[in-house]
Design a protein around this motif. Structure first.
Motif, PDB file in Angstrom:
ATOM      1  N   ASP A   1       0.876  -1.250   0.144  1.00  0.00           N
ATOM      2  CA  ASP A   1      -0.357  -0.049   0.172  1.00  0.00           C
ATOM      3  C   ASP A   1       0.649   1.386  -0.117  1.00  0.00           C
ATOM      4  N   ARG A   2       1.989   1.082   0.163  1.00  0.00           N
ATOM      5  CA  ARG A   2       2.901   2.241  -0.572  1.00  0.00           C
ATOM      6  C   ARG A   2       3.002   3.043  -1.585  1.00  0.00           C
ATOM      7  N   SER A   3       2.179   4.679  -1.822  1.00  0.00           N
ATOM      8  CA  SER A   3       1.264   5.298  -3.021  1.00  0.00           C
ATOM      9  C   SER A   3       2.476   6.329  -3.203  1.00  0.00           C
ATOM     10  N   THR A   4       3.155   6.714  -3.984  1.00  0.00           N
ATOM     11  CA  THR A   4       3.334   7.682  -4.215  1.00  0.00           C
ATOM     12  C   THR A   4       1.908   8.558  -4.171  1.00  0.00           C
ATOM     13  N   ALA A   5       1.638   8.384  -5.007  1.00  0.00           N
ATOM     14  CA  ALA A   5       0.009   9.404  -5.597  1.00  0.00           C
ATOM     15  C   ALA A   5      -0.870   9.678  -4.157  1.00  0.00           C
TER      16      ALA A   5
END
Length: 409
Positions: free
Chosen positions: A91-95
């Motif tokens: 669930d690591r998300s740049t967005a």
């Protein structure tokens, strides 16, 4: 207070336990505070659901969550060579980080940032660090711990027959235990859904930094909005309701269908196992259950037609954590429940009064058959459950406890 509320699932509609928890906490906080919601969304989330949440929030921001088999494989490989649990890396998300950065830059400081479930812990830290750099203050970080997450994987590993999968799940449980204990010792406020979950994470911390306990506040529902269902007195459905993409649900349904339901059919040959929930496991249809005795329905927008014909509502979980909201819902509907001990964990149930409990296949089957064949028992357990829901799990009464959490903040 200005509260930034972060969720891993859009908390509406109320078709899953995590959504129910987040929704009523958000509604309670919004009665006294200015709440801004930032949530991951899936392709199935609708503009109507977002609009519903906007009536309680100062603003609602959404970020699409990206999932694929290829991405999952990459995160699994990363997890195998690092200390990062797979479910956190996934669930690591740049967005999401960019959306939060823009919001903190443009909306000014928040007094508190509320993370719904362990998945959002990295984003609480991101908001806190960014707020200090931009505004010179750290918002109070509040983490709502729905589960002792590592215990879910530990229990799944115990029931996994494939040696390779069992080892991978055990490794995930080990990494999660360390990560969860560290996170829950670091944040200013950590609220627990059950005492059992707090005790499990505190045990995982061992001699490390003590785990924060800002109170135990159970998942609650709106009992007034869910009156008892008018039910068929001769209902023959044995019903499971829950998302089957969640591994403990799939595991539990398969255990029941393979080891328990044949014993039910031997005594109640007209019983119908009814499985409601998205992504049912393919193995379910391959079991030797006659077609007339098995309904695999997938996701159903309104399950009340099937629930009205239910003689026994089953919660056959062998793994899991936190609370099963499906029990609270069935209590509200006045439907009698048979559950495993794990399935009812964390709920103030009274076996024999508002629920029936069994962990062995023969005992579980006997309870189901008794409900199908004994109208008085169905009524007693169903009415007892409704009473328990009203007295112990109505959000408008129990969630006043959140005032003390945010009063401290």
């Amino acid at each position: 207070m200005r509260i930034l509320f972060l969720t891993q699932v859009l908390p509406y509609p109320l078709d899953a336990g995590p959504k129910t928890r987040a929704y009523y906490v958000l509604r309670f906080l919004a009665e006294s505070h200015e709440v801004t919601l930032v949530s991951f969304v899936r392709s199935t989330d609708t503009p109507q659901a977002v609009a519903h949440l906007q009536q309680y929030c100062a603003a609602v921001h959404t970020v699409p969550i990206v999932r694929s088999a290829a991405r999952n494989a990459g995160y699994l490989a990363e997890s195998l060579v690092t200390n990062q649990p797979f479910i956190i890396a996934r669930d690591r998300s740049t967005a999401m980080r960019m959306a939060l950065t823009k919001l903190v830059e443009t909306a000014g400081g928040f007094d508190a940032v509320h993370g719904d479930q362990l998945w959002m812990a990295p984003y609480l830290q991101h908001v806190s660090t960014l707020s200090f750099h931009l505004h010179g203050t750290h918002p109070t970080r509040v983490l709502d711990q729905h589960n002792a997450c590592y215990m879910i994987f530990r229990r799944l590993a115990e029931g996994e027959s494939n040696p390779l999968k069992r080892q991978l799940v055990r490794l995930e449980a080990h990494k999660l235990a360390r990560y969860e204990a560290r996170v829950c010792a670091d944040f200013e406020r950590v609220v627990w859904v059950t005492r059992e979950d707090y005790a499990a994470v505190a045990a995982a911390a061992g001699q490390g930094a003590p785990v924060v306990n800002s109170g135990v506040i159970p998942i609650c529902i709106d009992t007034a909005a869910q009156p008892p269902l008018p039910r068929n007195p001769n209902g023959r459905r044995v019903t499971f309701l829950g998302g089957l993409h969640y591994p403990p649900n799939a595991q539990g349904v398969l255990w029941f269908a393979e080891h328990v339901f044949p014993k039910v059919l031997a005594q109640a040959p007209d019983a119908v196992l009814t499985v409601i929930g998205k992504q049912p496991p393919a193995e379910l249809a391959q079991l030797n259950i006659p077609a007339a005795n098995l309904d695999i329905l997938g996701y159903v927008d309104d399950p009340r037609l099937y629930l009205a014909d239910t003689g026994a509502f089953i919660v056959p979980l062998l793994a899991g954590g936190g609370m099963r909201v499906k029990i609270l819902d069935a209590w509200c509907w006045g439907i009698p429940i048979v559950s495993t001990t794990v399935g009812a964990e964390g709920i103030a149930a009274a076996p024999g009064q508002d629920i029936l409990l069994a962990d062995r296949p023969d005992e579980f089957a006997a309870h189901v058959v008794n409900l199908l064949q004994t109208p008085l028992l169905r009524d007693t357990i169903g009415k007892g459950g409704r009473c328990s829901a009203e007295q112990k799990y109505d959000w408008q009464h129990i969630y006043r406890s959140w005032d003390s959490v945010y009063g401290q903040a």
